[in-house]
Scaffold this active site. Structure first.
Site, mmCIF file in Angstrom:
data_model
loop_
_atom_site.group_PDB
_atom_site.id
_atom_site.type_symbol
_atom_site.label_atom_id
_atom_site.label_comp_id
_atom_site.label_asym_id
_atom_site.label_seq_id
_atom_site.Cartn_x
_atom_site.Cartn_y
_atom_site.Cartn_z
ATOM 1 N N GLN A 189 -33.621 23.420 -61.805
ATOM 2 C CA GLN A 189 -32.666 24.501 -61.530
ATOM 3 C C GLN A 189 -31.213 24.066 -61.662
ATOM 4 O O GLN A 189 -30.321 24.906 -61.659
ATOM 5 C CB GLN A 189 -32.903 25.062 -60.117
ATOM 6 C CG GLN A 189 -34.187 25.861 -59.989
ATOM 7 C CD GLN A 189 -34.194 27.126 -60.830
ATOM 8 O OE1 GLN A 189 -33.155 27.746 -61.067
ATOM 9 N NE2 GLN A 189 -35.369 27.522 -61.299
ATOM 10 N N SER A 198 -35.956 21.149 -67.664
ATOM 11 C CA SER A 198 -36.679 22.056 -68.564
ATOM 12 C C SER A 198 -35.673 22.898 -69.346
ATOM 13 O O SER A 198 -34.805 23.538 -68.752
ATOM 14 C CB SER A 198 -37.581 22.961 -67.723
ATOM 15 O OG SER A 198 -38.221 23.891 -68.551
ATOM 16 N N CYS A 201 -46.885 40.400 -53.235
ATOM 17 C CA CYS A 201 -47.298 41.156 -54.413
ATOM 18 C C CYS A 201 -46.742 40.565 -55.696
ATOM 19 O O CYS A 201 -47.279 40.800 -56.759
ATOM 20 C CB CYS A 201 -46.847 42.598 -54.295
ATOM 21 S SG CYS A 201 -47.969 43.536 -53.282
#
Lengths: 385, 126
Positions: A179, A199, A324
């Site tokens: 990050q 990354s 969810c």
């Protein structure tokens, strides 16, 4: 409809300059870097050029850089690689409760293979305490892995301080810098790290490519065996185009840090300030030690996925730590580790700003969210408005 | 990931709110798992004449709550009790598999409201 992307912690678009740098290596310069003829030599040259660039940006030497297929592979290789190589020295590993699953699940897997694991708690802001790291270190501790900054709440950890402690105790120290590569200085000597993973797609490079810094002298057992590429640390024909893209994107991001970080910080603070005006809203994470583009809030009495769907209908892309959206029955492990209740964690919203966001975008989001929150609250049996 | 019908009920939910003089109220789920549905019914001569809901939950939880209010309105208690979570999902043209178990509770909420009505009715006549 205008679309506003505010999920840059999830992924970012490839910058045109990066794509341009990559393109020749898909077609004209398609050679395998291991081949001896001219195509191979020019691919090798591009590969080693990219390695030099990445090494320079990390303040490392080129043979300390291993290219990988991304952040998850980097974390896996660092953690399993050191655990396997150093298991005769000890079998104790320390990490924190708020790590990305690429670290946390790797460490927990090692626990099933006979390693001992200590998972450090964090405070209400998501900070790991260096004193707790020190207290957890044992003579048989071989590895400590603490993330540079958290992907959900943006809290930046005192990596340099923790690194100095770990080194004093003779263990290896890995930091997941996925990050932070686009916004913080990653000089490995200042950070006191032995291993650091990044990354490309988090800083406007392509997906499927990353880099792992491995300090000279750190033993690493490879987990992809084969042709012996990357000095036998990671076999497989190198993703030349992707690696060239990673290096270019990393260079651009680091070069623009000085102007982009203050800009993002201003937008972030404007967004946080505006969202805090909504009643029953809490900001998650530290306000002092926070990634420049990260905003994470919880709106009480509503659930995150229904909030995201409403934002999407208005063209705004964001994410949430609700169950969810996490694909499990529990909300974000990061928010729970920071002491939030399940009820509140379900109502979290993460907005992560990036290069393409403007003050107008922030103001549009601030204009849309209060009405959505109000409407969902009016439908919620928990809300006694 | 959601069908058009789910999105329709999610964006324009039917029968949201409370019924002040409801004679049956049911609540299922819990905030821990992220879904709570509360249903109010007004029963006259064994028929559900009015039904309203409030839901804390994801898109599927809101859409199923809305859908069942349309399915149950005007039905006798016996007919309404026959409505299953599966039927609600089918009326919405399906739900993503992951939502079938956790957010598909609307029939349970209605059943709880009917049970509450029956309990109250038994109490009044006794």
């Amino acid at each position: 409809m205008k679309r506003i992307y505010m999920d840059h912690a999830a992924t970012t678009p490839v910058r045109p300059e990066v794509l341009e740098a990559m393109l020749p290596y898909f077609s004209a310069e398609f050679g395998n870097p291991s081949s001896v003829y001219s195509w191979g030599r020019s691919a090798r040259k591009a590969l080693e050029g990219a390695r030099d660039q990445v090494a320079a940006l990390l303040g490392a030497s080129p043979n300390e850089i291993v290219f990988t297929a991304g952040g998850s592979e980097g974390a896996n290789l660092a953690i399993k690689g050191v655990a396997w190589a150093d298991q005769n020295r000890g079998r104790h590993i320390i990490t924190s409760a708020i790590e990305h699953h690429a670290v946390l699940d790797t460490v927990l897997w090692l626990e099933t293979q006979g390693f001992e694991v200590t998972i450090l708690p964090v405070d209400e802001y998501g900070l790991v305490s260096p004193a707790q790291v020190e207290a957890a270190l044992r003579p048989d501790t071989i590895l400590v892995s603490i993330m540079h900054a958290n992907n959900e709440v943006g809290t930046i950890q005192p990596i340099s301080e923790i690194g100095a402690i770990v080194r004093r105790h003779g263990a290896r120290f890995h930091t997941d810098a996925v990050q932070t590569a686009g916004s913080l200085d990653l000089k490995v000597d200042a950070l006191n790290v032995d291993l650091l993973s990044i990354s490309a797609h988090k800083f406007y490079g392509p997906k499927g490519v990353g880099a792992l810094y491995v300090r000279k002298g750190v033993r690493l057992s490879p987990h992809i065996h084969g042709g012996g590429q990357e000095k036998r640390r990671r076999s497989g024909t190198e993703n030349v185009a992707g690696i060239v893209g990673l290096a270019k994107a990393f260079e651009l991001a680091q070069a623009e840090r000085e102007t982009e970080v203050p800009r993002l910080t201003r937008l972030r603070d404007r967004l946080i300030e505006g969202l805090q005006r909504i009643p029953n809203t809490r900001v998650n994470g530290s306000l002092d030690s926070r990634l420049p583009g990260n905003v994470n809030v919880c709106f009480e009495y509503i659930e995150g996925e229904s909030l995201l769907l409403n934002l999407d209908l208005r063209g705004i892309a964001a994410s949430s730590g609700s169950a969810c959206t996490s694909g499990s029955l529990d909300p974000s492990h990061v928010l729970l580790a920071m002491g939030l209740s399940h009820e509140i964690a379900h109502g979290s919203l993460r907005l992560t700003l990036g290069r393409d966001n403007t003050e107008e975008d922030v103001d549009f989001v601030l204009q849309e969210i209060p009405g959505i929150v109000e409407r969902l609250r009016s439908m919620s049996p928990l809300y006694q408005g | 990931m959601y069908s058009d019908r789910v999105m329709d009920h999610f964006t324009n939910p039917r029968n949201v709110g409370e019924i002040p003089d409801a004679n049956g109220v049911g609540e299922v789920g819990n905030a821990r798992c992220g879904d709570i549905m509360k249903m109010w019914i007004k029963v006259e001569n064994n028929v559900i004449t009015d039904i309203k809901f409030k839901t804390f939950g994801c898109g599927a939880a809101i859409a199923t709550s809305s859908m069942i209010t349309e399915m149950a309105k005007g039905k006798t208690l016996e007919e309404a009790e026959q409505i299953t979570n599966q039927q609600v999902a089918e009326a919405l043209e399906g739900l993503p598999p992951v939502k079938m178990h956790c957010s598909n509770l609307a029939a349970d909420a209605l059943t709880a409201a009917i049970a509450d009505y029956k309990k109250r009715a038994a109490g009044t006549s006794a």
